[in-house]
Design a protein around this motif. Structure first.
Motif, PDB file in Angstrom:
ATOM      1  N   PHE A 154       0.822  -1.062  -0.055  1.00  0.00           N
ATOM      2  CA  PHE A 154       0.092   0.185  -0.118  1.00  0.00           C
ATOM      3  C   PHE A 154       0.811   1.264   0.115  1.00  0.00           C
ATOM      4  O   PHE A 154       0.529   2.274  -0.654  1.00  0.00           O
ATOM      5  N   PHE A 155       2.082   1.326   0.904  1.00  0.00           N
ATOM      6  CA  PHE A 155       2.677   2.383   0.911  1.00  0.00           C
ATOM      7  C   PHE A 155       3.756   2.741  -0.225  1.00  0.00           C
ATOM      8  O   PHE A 155       4.011   3.711  -0.698  1.00  0.00           O
ATOM      9  N   TYR A 156       3.866   1.481  -1.083  1.00  0.00           N
ATOM     10  CA  TYR A 156       4.573   1.737  -2.405  1.00  0.00           C
ATOM     11  C   TYR A 156       3.523   2.079  -3.416  1.00  0.00           C
ATOM     12  O   TYR A 156       4.047   1.814  -4.615  1.00  0.00           O
ATOM     13  N   GLY A 157       2.215   2.199  -3.266  1.00  0.00           N
ATOM     14  CA  GLY A 157       1.203   2.459  -4.363  1.00  0.00           C
ATOM     15  C   GLY A 157       0.889   1.403  -4.949  1.00  0.00           C
ATOM     16  O   GLY A 157      -0.096   1.890  -6.158  1.00  0.00           O
ATOM     17  N   GLU A 158       0.792   0.224  -4.625  1.00  0.00           N
ATOM     18  CA  GLU A 158       0.159  -0.833  -5.352  1.00  0.00           C
ATOM     19  C   GLU A 158      -1.292  -0.991  -5.317  1.00  0.00           C
ATOM     20  O   GLU A 158      -1.771  -0.673  -4.415  1.00  0.00           O
ATOM     21  N   THR A 159      -1.871  -1.089  -6.463  1.00  0.00           N
ATOM     22  CA  THR A 159      -3.135  -0.725  -6.496  1.00  0.00           C
ATOM     23  C   THR A 159      -4.062  -2.195  -7.074  1.00  0.00           C
ATOM     24  O   THR A 159      -4.996  -2.348  -7.215  1.00  0.00           O
ATOM     25  N   SER A 160      -2.938  -3.010  -7.616  1.00  0.00           N
ATOM     26  CA  SER A 160      -3.567  -4.311  -8.178  1.00  0.00           C
ATOM     27  C   SER A 160      -4.160  -5.272  -6.892  1.00  0.00           C
ATOM     28  O   SER A 160      -3.342  -5.772  -5.982  1.00  0.00           O
ATOM     29  N   TRP A 161      -5.313  -5.542  -7.055  1.00  0.00           N
ATOM     30  CA  TRP A 161      -5.920  -6.653  -6.110  1.00  0.00           C
ATOM     31  C   TRP A 161      -5.103  -8.036  -5.977  1.00  0.00           C
ATOM     32  O   TRP A 161      -5.206  -8.603  -5.094  1.00  0.00           O
ATOM     33  N   VAL A 162      -4.682  -8.258  -7.042  1.00  0.00           N
ATOM     34  CA  VAL A 162      -4.179  -9.548  -7.301  1.00  0.00           C
ATOM     35  C   VAL A 162      -2.968  -9.692  -6.534  1.00  0.00           C
ATOM     36  O   VAL A 162      -2.464 -10.585  -5.850  1.00  0.00           O
ATOM     37  N   LYS A 163      -2.258  -8.626  -6.418  1.00  0.00           N
ATOM     38  CA  LYS A 163      -1.004  -8.508  -5.497  1.00  0.00           C
ATOM     39  C   LYS A 163      -1.287  -9.023  -4.035  1.00  0.00           C
ATOM     40  O   LYS A 163      -0.714  -9.352  -3.103  1.00  0.00           O
ATOM     41  N   TYR A 164      -2.569  -8.305  -3.546  1.00  0.00           N
ATOM     42  CA  TYR A 164      -3.040  -8.269  -2.260  1.00  0.00           C
ATOM     43  C   TYR A 164      -3.752  -9.821  -1.925  1.00  0.00           C
ATOM     44  O   TYR A 164      -3.543 -10.211  -0.850  1.00  0.00           O
ATOM     45  N   ILE A 165      -4.345 -10.295  -3.187  1.00  0.00           N
ATOM     46  CA  ILE A 165      -5.200 -11.651  -2.743  1.00  0.00           C
ATOM     47  C   ILE A 165      -4.432 -12.908  -3.197  1.00  0.00           C
ATOM     48  O   ILE A 165      -4.409 -13.922  -2.469  1.00  0.00           O
ATOM     49  N   LEU A 166      -4.043 -12.837  -4.243  1.00  0.00           N
ATOM     50  CA  LEU A 166      -3.347 -14.042  -4.950  1.00  0.00           C
ATOM     51  C   LEU A 166      -1.868 -13.975  -4.759  1.00  0.00           C
ATOM     52  O   LEU A 166      -1.549 -15.336  -4.801  1.00  0.00           O
ATOM     53  N   SER A 167      -1.287 -13.113  -4.498  1.00  0.00           N
ATOM     54  CA  SER A 167       0.399 -13.275  -4.087  1.00  0.00           C
ATOM     55  C   SER A 167       0.709 -14.195  -3.109  1.00  0.00           C
ATOM     56  O   SER A 167       1.550 -14.808  -3.123  1.00  0.00           O
ATOM     57  N   PRO A 168      -0.149 -13.848  -1.889  1.00  0.00           N
ATOM     58  CA  PRO A 168       0.283 -14.849  -0.854  1.00  0.00           C
ATOM     59  C   PRO A 168       0.109 -16.367  -1.168  1.00  0.00           C
ATOM     60  O   PRO A 168       1.093 -17.170  -0.717  1.00  0.00           O
ATOM     61  N   PHE A 169      -0.928 -16.909  -1.798  1.00  0.00           N
ATOM     62  CA  PHE A 169      -1.050 -18.066  -2.400  1.00  0.00           C
ATOM     63  C   PHE A 169      -0.023 -18.701  -3.372  1.00  0.00           C
ATOM     64  O   PHE A 169       0.523 -19.661  -3.157  1.00  0.00           O
TER      65      PHE A 169
END
Length: 187
Positions: free
Chosen positions: A89-104
Motif C-alpha cells: 500500500f505504501f509503495y502505491g500498489e493498486t492491483s488486487w492480485v498482489k493483495y489477494i493472490l500473491s500470498p497463495f
C-alpha cells in the motif's frame, strides 16, 4: 531429560542463523563469506535434531501433533500478509492480485508468504515429518532417504526456482531420517 549438548549446538546454530541473515540483508560483502562457510549446515541441523526426537505414530496422531507446527505457521503467515499488504500500500500498489493472490503463489513457490519468509521451515518440517512417518517402516527407507538428497541436489543444480520448498522438503527429509537413524545407534 534435556540434553544440554544438543541445546548448546542448537543455540549456536540460531545465533549463526541470525548472523547469516544480517550479513545477507545488509549486503556487507564477501568478507563475511569466509565466516559463513564453516557452519553452512545450520538449517539441516534443525531437521536432524527433530529426527533425533521422532517416534513413529499413526497418520491421525501425526496430523494432531502437526498442529504444533501448523498453528504458528498459519497465525504468523496472516501477520505476514498484513505486513506485506501495508508495504504494498505504501509503495502505491493498486492491483488486487498482489493483495489477494500473491500470498497463495508465494506459499506454493517458497513455502511461506512474502511478509514472513522464515516460516518456510515450519511447513517443510511438517511435510518432512509426515513423509518420514510414511516411509520409515518401509524396507528400503534408507535408500529412499538417499534418493531424496540426490533429488534435492539435482533441483539445486538445475536451479529449479518454480517450487523452491520442494528441495527444502527433500533435503530436510534426508537429514530428519539421519537424525532418527543416529538416535538408534548405540553410543
Amino acid at each position: 531429560m534435556r540434553r544440554k549438548d544438543i541445546d548448546g549446538i542448537s543455540g549456536l546454530m540460531i545465533v549463526y542463523m541470525i548472523f547469516v541473515h544480517i550479513v545477507n540483508f545488509t549486503h556487507t560483502g564477501n568478507f563475511f563469506v569466509v565466516l559463513m562457510r564453516p557452519l553452512f549446515f545450520f538449517m539441516p541441523w534443525f531437521f536432524f535434531k527433530s529426527g533425533m526426537f521422532f517416534f513413529h505414530k499413526s497418520n491421525n496422531q501425526m496430523f494432531l501433533e502437526g498442529k504444533k507446527l501448523l498453528y504458528p505457521y498459519v497465525k504468523y503467515s496472516l501477520y505476514g500478509i498484513i505486513v506485506w499488504s501495508v508495504i504494498l500500500f505504501f509503495y502505491g500498489e493498486t492491483s488486487w492480485v498482489k493483495y489477494i493472490l500473491s500470498p497463495f503463489y508465494q506459499i506454493l513457490k517458497e513455502g511461506a508468504v512474502m511478509g514472513n519468509l522464515p516460516l518456510w521451515f515450519l511447513a517443510s518440517l511438517f511435510v518432512a515429518k509426515l513423509m518420514y512417518n510414511a516411509i520409515c517402516s518401509q524396507k528400503y527407507y534408507l535408500t529412499l532417504l538417499f534418493l531424496c538428497i540426490i533429488a534435492a541436489y539435482i533441483l539445486d543444480v538445475i536451479n529449479c526456482n518454480y517450487i523452491v520448498w520442494f528441495g527444502n522438503i527433500l533435503s530436510g527429509l534426508f537429514f530428519f531420517g539421519n537424525g532418527t537413524f543416529i538416535k538408534r545407534c548405540p553410543v
